[in-house]
Design a protein around this motif. Structure first.
Motif, short mmCIF file in Angstrom:
data_model
loop_
_atom_site.label_atom_id
_atom_site.label_comp_id
_atom_site.label_asym_id
_atom_site.label_seq_id
_atom_site.Cartn_x
_atom_site.Cartn_y
_atom_site.Cartn_z
N GLU A 56 -10.48 -16.77 1.49
CA GLU A 56 -10.32 -15.34 1.72
C GLU A 56 -9.03 -14.79 1.12
O GLU A 56 -9.03 -13.71 0.54
N ALA A 57 -7.96 -15.51 1.30
CA ALA A 57 -6.65 -15.12 0.79
C ALA A 57 -6.20 -13.74 1.24
O ALA A 57 -6.62 -12.72 0.75
N GLN A 92 -4.08 -10.53 1.53
CA GLN A 92 -3.17 -9.86 0.61
C GLN A 92 -2.10 -9.12 1.38
O GLN A 92 -2.37 -8.46 2.38
N THR A 148 0.31 -6.17 2.05
CA THR A 148 0.29 -4.76 1.67
C THR A 148 1.53 -4.07 2.20
O THR A 148 2.17 -4.56 3.12
N VAL A 193 3.92 -1.81 4.34
CA VAL A 193 3.87 -1.56 5.78
C VAL A 193 3.44 -0.13 6.05
O VAL A 193 3.95 0.81 5.47
N SER A 194 2.48 -0.01 6.93
CA SER A 194 2.06 1.34 7.32
C SER A 194 2.83 1.75 8.55
O SER A 194 2.91 1.04 9.53
N GLU A 195 3.43 2.91 8.51
CA GLU A 195 4.19 3.38 9.66
C GLU A 195 3.36 4.33 10.51
O GLU A 195 3.85 4.98 11.41
N LYS A 196 2.10 4.40 10.14
CA LYS A 196 1.22 5.33 10.87
C LYS A 196 1.15 4.95 12.35
O LYS A 196 0.84 3.83 12.69
N ASP A 225 -0.49 5.07 15.90
CA ASP A 225 -1.80 5.26 16.51
C ASP A 225 -2.90 5.01 15.46
O ASP A 225 -3.43 5.87 14.85
#
Lengths: 227, 372
Positions: free
Chosen positions: B360-361, B363, B365, B367-370, B372
């Protein structure tokens, strides 16, 4: 098998939820140990006069102090269930829809039969965990009421007076004490299963379940995110 | 004793008590009722003027230990006065009259003083099989109780029997014995204990005589004055409890030194009574002072809360030797074993997961600060 998944990091547990969790864990540990000692104390014979010794009084003091921390912590968390984000909301704890019950069965299959699971596991509490936490809240409430009912007669605490009705309702202080003590074992069982399941889900899912209660972040596959 | 009734002072004078005796009694009464000695004059005035209310004392399923306790009130004068002067018109154990004469006396009081007399009840009332387990003069206890309770100005339940049923009501309670509170549908002063403390009994009767109303009661109908505190919280051995010094067996050094009896099953921490303050037999002693833990005899259902010599009672439904701890420990061990087995099977599964995951590896990405 060769598809490449992108994981996103999402802020799930807000600060008050995390503080609640660890404060709750700490107070339960203190309450459990001191509570067990109150139920089954041992004699500490030091080479001094009885008047110079107060260890059991200290154990009880710790128990009562932790009891106050535990109670107010729970009240703050209840409040946060109405103003916090959707992962902390009160309705995550009570399965009121058909879908919720289907989710519970799904989690049971993953946890006990160890199947792979068909859908996504919710990012916040899974439905089974939510329900169990709801039961723990009820038992927390029971422990709070019985605890303060026993504490009341020897203090001027308003909380003790507010819980005084519990004693005649349950048929005497010995009965209250008995059940207050027996429920200690619920916490022991809960802790064993809770800690294990957190590790288990982290172990097989790799979404950061364990560390999420420290930093608040969890990971989710982008293609499984709803919004 | 139908006809004109007199005040307490009238009766005492007739019986040859001196004014000094009367004032002594009034002092005791004022103190017992919680007024303090400065109220003696007011009390004396009340006992000079007020008519004595007649008193009926009924016996049902009991051992008479309440009566025995009552006549041993620490102040002999008080006991004398109460027995001579409260006009105990009917008391099966103590009355001189017998048979029809005694019954007539009781009936006269109920008829002539309806709504005015005081009813003292000793013993529980059987409710199974139409109450055949306690029949006096051809009538069941419940029948007699209901008849007497109807016109009573105040009802006192003496002892654990009349309050909660005591040993007769212990499981399986073959006679359906019950306290009187739930039968009479009127406020009842519960004075539990096996027996209750004599001075407490006297004080309660005095309170009713003096004020003409019930003392302040708690949620279980017990006078707060005497049942407001736990035996444990007023016990002279309490400092040993706080110090963590406990008797471990009845013949150990701790027992000799008078350490706390908590671990010997003492029910002091869960029992509301005045034992540690008032004591028994004229302030001589009480169970804990003589080296034995409290049995909790003033608490509801204390017979079913055994074993007496263990701090926590048996856990219901798991046999007489089981405690909540042994049940809890078994469940805890079960959970640990279950978790261990689960962990083994998870590890077997994990091998496959790791195998799949390699293909699967994941990935990395940004960082999402979103939230909620």
């Amino acid at each position: 098998m060769s598809s490449r998944h992108t994981y996103r990091r999402l802020y799930v547990w807000e600060m008050p939820v995390r503080v609640y969790h660890w404060l709750n864990a700490l107070s339960i540990c203190v309450l459990g140990v001191t509570g067990f000692l109150i139920g089954k104390p041992f004699t500490v014979s030091l080479a001094q006069e009885a008047s110079g010794q107060y260890w059991f009084g200290t154990v009880r003091f710790l128990h009562f102090t932790a009891g106050y921390v535990f109670l107010f912590n729970m009240l703050v968390r209840t409040y946060w269930g109405f103003v916090g984000n959707r992962f902390a909301a009160w309705d995550k704890f009570i399965p009121m829809t058909r879908k919720a019950w289907q989710d519970i069965v799904e989690v049971l299959r993953i946890d006990i039969l160890q199947t792979r699971g068909t859908g996504r596991i919710p990012l916040g509490h899974n439905r089974l965990a939510g329900l169990i936490y709801f039961v723990t809240f009820l038992i927390f409430m029971f422990q709070g009421l019985t605890g303060f009912a026993l504490y009341g007669p020897m203090s001027h605490s308003v909380l003790g007076k507010l819980a005084a009705w519990v004693v005649p309702l349950m048929g005497g202080e010995l009965v209250v004490r008995q059940w207050h003590h027996a429920m200690l074992w619920f916490y022991v069982l809960f802790t064993v299963v809770h800690v294990y399941l957190v590790f288990y889900h982290d172990y097989v899912e790799g979404r950061g379940t364990t560390s999420s209660m420290v930093g608040g972040w969890k990971f989710e596959r982008e293609d499984l995110l709803e919004d | 004793m139908p006809g004109a009734r007199h005040s307490l002072w009238d009766v005492m004078r007739d019986k040859g008590y001196s004014r000094r005796d009367f004032m002594q009694f009034c002092t005791f009464a004022a103190t017992a009722a919680g007024l303090g000695t400065q109220a003696t004059a007011a009390v004396a005035k009340a006992f000079e003027k007020k008519d004595r209310p007649p008193v009926l004392w009924l016996h049902f399923q009991e051992c008479t230990c309440c009566s025995e306790s009552f006549i041993r009130a620490s102040h002999p004068l008080v006991a004398d006065v109460l027995l001579d002067a409260i006009s105990l018109d009917y008391q099966e154990t103590l009355q001189a009259a017998a048979g029809h004469a005694a019954e007539k006396c009781k009936n006269d009081v109920m008829k002539n003083y309806a709504g005015k007399y005081i009813l003292l009840v000793e013993g529980s009332v059987p409710t199974k099989e139409n109450g055949v387990f306690c029949v006096i003069g051809g009538r069941t206890a419940e029948d007699l109780l209901q008849e007497a309770a109807k016109g009573a100005a105040a009802i006192v339940a003496w002892g654990n029997c009349a309050s909660y049923g005591c040993v007769q009501a212990a499981k399986p309670n073959p006679t359906g014995a019950t306290g009187i509170q739930k039968l009479v549908g009127k406020p009842v002063i519960n004075v539990p204990g096996c027996p209750p403390i004599a001075d407490v009994m006297v004080a309660i009767v005095t309170h009713i005589l003096l004020f003409g109303r019930l003392p302040e009661l708690d949620a279980q109908g017990r006078p707060k004055e005497f049942y407001g505190r736990r035996v444990h919280d007023t016990c002279y051995r309490r400092p040993y409890y706080d110090a963590g010094l406990f008797v471990e067996s009845f013949d150990d050094d701790g027992a000799r030194k008078g350490y706390c009896l908590y671990k010997m099953g003492c029910r002091g921490p869960v029992t509301n009574n005045a034992c540690a303050v008032t004591k028994f037999n004229g302030g001589t002693s009480y169970p804990i002072q003589s080296g034995h833990g409290c049995l909790g005899c003033s608490e509801k259902g204390f017979w079913d809360n055994g074993p007496f010599y263990r701090h926590l009672p048996s856990f219901p439904g798991f046999g007489i030797e089981s405690t909540a701890d042994s049940v809890g420990l078994a469940l805890g061990a079960g959970a640990a074993v279950g978790v261990a087995a689960h962990a083994v099977s998870t590890n077997i599964r994990k091998r496959k997961l790791i195998h799949d995951q390699v293909a699967e590896a994941v990935q990395d990405t940004p960082v999402s600060e979103k939230v909620d």
